[in-house]
Design a protein around this motif. Structure first.
Motif, PDB file in Angstrom:
ATOM      1  N   LEU A   1       3.344  -3.077  24.012  1.00 29.11           N
ATOM      2  CA  LEU A   1       3.875  -2.265  25.104  1.00 29.11           C
ATOM      3  C   LEU A   1       5.398  -2.265  25.135  1.00 29.11           C
ATOM      4  O   LEU A   1       6.023  -1.236  25.349  1.00 29.11           O
ATOM      5  CB  LEU A   1       3.329  -2.777  26.445  1.00 29.11           C
ATOM      6  N   CYS A   2       6.009  -3.420  24.924  1.00 31.31           N
ATOM      7  CA  CYS A   2       7.469  -3.484  24.943  1.00 31.31           C
ATOM      8  C   CYS A   2       7.969  -4.079  23.623  1.00 31.31           C
ATOM      9  O   CYS A   2       7.192  -4.643  22.849  1.00 31.31           O
ATOM     10  CB  CYS A   2       7.969  -4.257  26.165  1.00 31.31           C
ATOM     11  N   PRO A   3       9.256  -3.967  23.335  1.00 28.96           N
ATOM     12  CA  PRO A   3       9.773  -4.410  22.042  1.00 28.96           C
ATOM     13  C   PRO A   3       9.681  -5.912  21.774  1.00 28.96           C
ATOM     14  O   PRO A   3       9.917  -6.335  20.642  1.00 28.96           O
ATOM     15  CB  PRO A   3      11.233  -3.934  22.074  1.00 28.96           C
ATOM     16  N   HIS A   4       9.358  -6.717  22.774  1.00 30.51           N
ATOM     17  CA  HIS A   4       9.103  -8.129  22.477  1.00 30.51           C
ATOM     18  C   HIS A   4       7.867  -8.277  21.594  1.00 30.51           C
ATOM     19  O   HIS A   4       7.768  -9.250  20.836  1.00 30.51           O
ATOM     20  CB  HIS A   4       8.898  -8.917  23.768  1.00 30.51           C
ATOM     21  N   ARG A   5       6.932  -7.336  21.729  1.00 29.77           N
ATOM     22  CA  ARG A   5       5.685  -7.342  20.939  1.00 29.77           C
ATOM     23  C   ARG A   5       5.091  -8.757  20.869  1.00 29.77           C
ATOM     24  O   ARG A   5       4.892  -9.330  19.788  1.00 29.77           O
ATOM     25  CB  ARG A   5       5.921  -6.749  19.548  1.00 29.77           C
ATOM     26  N   CYS A   6       4.797  -9.298  22.034  1.00 30.77           N
ATOM     27  CA  CYS A   6       4.361 -10.685  22.137  1.00 30.77           C
ATOM     28  C   CYS A   6       3.013 -10.914  21.461  1.00 30.77           C
ATOM     29  O   CYS A   6       2.087 -10.109  21.600  1.00 30.77           O
ATOM     30  CB  CYS A   6       4.227 -11.085  23.604  1.00 30.77           C
ATOM     31  N   THR A   7       2.913 -12.018  20.735  1.00 30.71           N
ATOM     32  CA  THR A   7       1.632 -12.544  20.282  1.00 30.71           C
ATOM     33  C   THR A   7       1.232 -13.617  21.290  1.00 30.71           C
ATOM     34  O   THR A   7       1.969 -14.598  21.491  1.00 30.71           O
ATOM     35  CB  THR A   7       1.738 -13.125  18.870  1.00 30.71           C
ATOM     36  N   ILE A   8       0.085 -13.416  21.939  1.00 30.62           N
ATOM     37  CA  ILE A   8      -0.272 -14.225  23.105  1.00 30.62           C
ATOM     38  C   ILE A   8      -1.578 -14.984  22.833  1.00 30.62           C
ATOM     39  O   ILE A   8      -2.616 -14.384  22.557  1.00 30.62           O
ATOM     40  CB  ILE A   8      -0.428 -13.322  24.356  1.00 30.62           C
TER      41      ILE A   8
ATOM     42  N   TYR B   1      13.226  -0.941  28.120  1.00 30.79           N
ATOM     43  CA  TYR B   1      12.677  -1.813  27.076  1.00 30.79           C
ATOM     44  C   TYR B   1      11.190  -1.527  26.925  1.00 30.79           C
ATOM     45  O   TYR B   1      10.324  -2.282  27.385  1.00 30.79           O
ATOM     46  CB  TYR B   1      12.938  -3.281  27.423  1.00 30.79           C
ATOM     47  N   ILE B   2      10.897  -0.415  26.267  1.00 31.35           N
ATOM     48  CA  ILE B   2       9.540   0.063  26.081  1.00 31.35           C
ATOM     49  C   ILE B   2       9.407   0.571  24.653  1.00 31.35           C
ATOM     50  O   ILE B   2      10.354   1.131  24.089  1.00 31.35           O
ATOM     51  CB  ILE B   2       9.205   1.165  27.117  1.00 31.35           C
ATOM     52  N   THR B   3       8.256   0.355  24.055  1.00 30.14           N
ATOM     53  CA  THR B   3       8.039   0.816  22.685  1.00 30.14           C
ATOM     54  C   THR B   3       7.776   2.320  22.666  1.00 30.14           C
ATOM     55  O   THR B   3       7.481   2.940  23.693  1.00 30.14           O
ATOM     56  CB  THR B   3       6.827   0.117  22.053  1.00 30.14           C
ATOM     57  N   GLU B   4       7.849   2.883  21.471  1.00 32.27           N
ATOM     58  CA  GLU B   4       7.511   4.302  21.321  1.00 32.27           C
ATOM     59  C   GLU B   4       6.079   4.551  21.772  1.00 32.27           C
ATOM     60  O   GLU B   4       5.797   5.561  22.447  1.00 32.27           O
ATOM     61  CB  GLU B   4       7.690   4.728  19.865  1.00 32.27           C
ATOM     62  N   GLU B   5       5.158   3.651  21.427  1.00 36.56           N
ATOM     63  CA  GLU B   5       3.768   3.824  21.827  1.00 36.56           C
ATOM     64  C   GLU B   5       3.624   3.872  23.348  1.00 36.56           C
ATOM     65  O   GLU B   5       2.907   4.712  23.907  1.00 36.56           O
ATOM     66  CB  GLU B   5       2.895   2.689  21.288  1.00 36.56           C
TER      67      GLU B   5
ATOM     68  N   ASP C   1      16.884   3.588  21.556  1.00 39.56           N
ATOM     69  CA  ASP C   1      15.818   4.357  20.916  1.00 39.56           C
ATOM     70  C   ASP C   1      14.892   4.985  21.958  1.00 39.56           C
ATOM     71  O   ASP C   1      14.499   6.161  21.843  1.00 39.56           O
ATOM     72  CB  ASP C   1      15.002   3.473  19.978  1.00 39.56           C
ATOM     73  N   ALA C   2      14.528   4.207  22.984  1.00 40.29           N
ATOM     74  CA  ALA C   2      13.631   4.724  24.019  1.00 40.29           C
ATOM     75  C   ALA C   2      14.301   5.830  24.823  1.00 40.29           C
ATOM     76  O   ALA C   2      13.644   6.808  25.211  1.00 40.29           O
ATOM     77  CB  ALA C   2      13.195   3.589  24.948  1.00 40.29           C
ATOM     78  N   THR C   3      15.600   5.690  25.055  1.00 41.29           N
ATOM     79  CA  THR C   3      16.316   6.701  25.828  1.00 41.29           C
ATOM     80  C   THR C   3      16.393   8.016  25.063  1.00 41.29           C
ATOM     81  O   THR C   3      16.202   9.100  25.636  1.00 41.29           O
ATOM     82  CB  THR C   3      17.717   6.186  26.183  1.00 41.29           C
ATOM     83  N   ILE C   4      16.649   7.933  23.768  1.00 39.80           N
ATOM     84  CA  ILE C   4      16.650   9.146  22.939  1.00 39.80           C
ATOM     85  C   ILE C   4      15.269   9.790  22.955  1.00 39.80           C
ATOM     86  O   ILE C   4      15.137  11.015  23.114  1.00 39.80           O
ATOM     87  CB  ILE C   4      17.073   8.813  21.496  1.00 39.80           C
ATOM     88  N   LEU C   5      14.218   8.975  22.811  1.00 37.80           N
ATOM     89  CA  LEU C   5      12.863   9.514  22.793  1.00 37.80           C
ATOM     90  C   LEU C   5      12.526  10.168  24.133  1.00 37.80           C
ATOM     91  O   LEU C   5      11.911  11.249  24.157  1.00 37.80           O
ATOM     92  CB  LEU C   5      11.861   8.407  22.467  1.00 37.80           C
ATOM     93  N   ALA C   6      12.902   9.541  25.238  1.00 39.03           N
ATOM     94  CA  ALA C   6      12.649  10.135  26.552  1.00 39.03           C
ATOM     95  C   ALA C   6      13.285  11.519  26.655  1.00 39.03           C
ATOM     96  O   ALA C   6      12.675  12.469  27.152  1.00 39.03           O
ATOM     97  CB  ALA C   6      13.172   9.221  27.657  1.00 39.03           C
ATOM     98  N   HIS C   7      14.499  11.628  26.170  1.00 38.56           N
ATOM     99  CA  HIS C   7      15.201  12.919  26.165  1.00 38.56           C
ATOM    100  C   HIS C   7      14.465  13.928  25.280  1.00 38.56           C
ATOM    101  O   HIS C   7      14.253  15.088  25.681  1.00 38.56           O
ATOM    102  CB  HIS C   7      16.630  12.701  25.670  1.00 38.56           C
ATOM    103  N   GLU C   8      14.051  13.491  24.106  1.00 34.09           N
ATOM    104  CA  GLU C   8      13.347  14.390  23.180  1.00 34.09           C
ATOM    105  C   GLU C   8      11.997  14.836  23.736  1.00 34.09           C
ATOM    106  O   GLU C   8      11.537  15.953  23.454  1.00 34.09           O
ATOM    107  CB  GLU C   8      13.149  13.694  21.832  1.00 34.09           C
TER     108      GLU C   8
END
Length: 337
Positions: free
Chosen positions: A19-26, A159-163, A200-207
């Motif tokens: 979900l976010c760029p930390h991409r946690c393994t939990i 702080y959110i992934t593209e997905e 990256d997320a801000t550019i994607l939001a705009h796009e």
């Protein structure tokens, strides 16, 4: 608890969150950096789904959003947790709260939409703490809100992934993003994250066609140099365009950053004027009451288009997105399609 989206089950009951760029393994029984996405028996759960800590009806300008339904009310919700741990967080009492502190109450998505409509709000915002980590709840509520003609707003650290962003973009109208500095060192030291994923997320939001406004809290000695602000402004010009509203807000000491004094108004004014000189049409100052740089001015003739005093807003020089003085274009969202 509600099962999370955007995760993968791994061997040994471990899960991987995307979900976010930390991409946690939990691991089993543990939670991600955010503190609210929890592995129970090899399934990732969104522990704050349908749980709120804060509820209010705010002027949209409080978000701050100056070019999205100006002068309207916004039904605003927050929960707990964050995927950053900013030393200067002004909402630390909820962003850094834990599930064990029992400060949450229930609110179903349908009930949230009903309350928004009942209060005369034009939009719903997920705010006060980071909405990214609340993903499943805004997704459900936002889809219902759009059916009722309401606008939808993320007040986010970006702080959110593209997905994650692509999944909420279908229901989301506005992406009000903090760009906290233009330095990866700042992000690592002060926030516990990285700069590039936010950009990256801000550019994607705009796009993706979302309405984007940026906010930078200007902190003396950390991110307030004209050189750093110049780099940030030029980045916005290149990637988001000159019509993007940029808010430069005054810092006040809070949480773990009590050693810094408030930002000087003179420095904020220099940053504003530099943004104007580089070609930004809509820079603003924030946390500076009754300042003329809170107003919206026509980019072509300089006439006042929207006048603001605190959170009180008056549209004084715009008709049909045109300046009444010169006919120039004033860019803002006036209705939800």
């Amino acid at each position: 608890m509600h099962e999370a989206r955007l995760y993968e089950k791994l061997e040994g009951g471990t899960v991987h969150c995307s979900l976010c760029p930390h991409r946690c393994t939990i691991r089993e029984g543990k939670q991600g950096v955010c503190g609210v996405r929890i592995n129970r028996g090899g399934t990732l759960y969104a522990a704050t789904y349908g749980k709120i800590s804060a509820e209010a009806v705010d002027p949209i300008e409080k978000k701050p959003l100056f070019h999205f339904l100006p002068g309207s009310l916004c039904y605003s919700l927050g929960t707990i947790g964050c995927n950053f741990h900013c030393s200067h967080c002004q909402n630390w009492h909820i962003s850094q709260a834990t599930l064990e502190q029992q400060m949450l109450r229930d609110l179903a998505p349908e009930e949230g939409v009903r309350r928004a409509v009942e209060t005369g709000s034009a939009s719903i915002s997920w705010t006060y703490n980071e909405p990214t980590i609340w993903h499943e709840y805004p997704l459900a509520m936002g889809s219902l809100a759009r059916q009722q003609g309401l606008g939808t707003v993320y007040v986010t650290n970006g702080y959110i992934t593209e997905e994650g962003l692509r999944e909420v973009a279908g229901m989301l109208n506005a992406f009000r993003v903090d760009i906290k500095a233009f330095s990866d060192t700042f992000y690592k030291k002060v926030c516990g994250g990285k700069l590039e994923p936010v950009l990256d997320a801000t550019i994607l939001a705009h796009e993706l066609g979302l309405h984007v406004e940026t906010v930078t809290l200007v902190i003396p000695g950390l991110n307030d140099s004209i050189e750093e602000m110049d780099s940030l402004i030029r980045w916005v010009l290149e990637h988001l365009g000159p019509d993007t509203p940029m808010h430069f807000t005054r810092f006040h000491p809070d949480y773990k950053m009590q050693d810094k004094g408030p930002t000087s108004v003179a420095q904020l004014e220099k940053i504003y004027e530099h943004a104007k000189s580089l070609g930004m049409h809509y820079p603003y100052l924030g946390n500076v009451m009754n300042h003329p740089y809170e107003n919206t001015y026509c980019p072509e003739c300089g006439a006042v288009a929207i006048e603001r005093t605190g959170f009180a807003t008056r549209v004084v020089g715009v008709e049909d997105h045109r300046c009444t003085a010169c006919g120039g274009s004033i860019t803002y969202v006036s209705k939800i399609d």
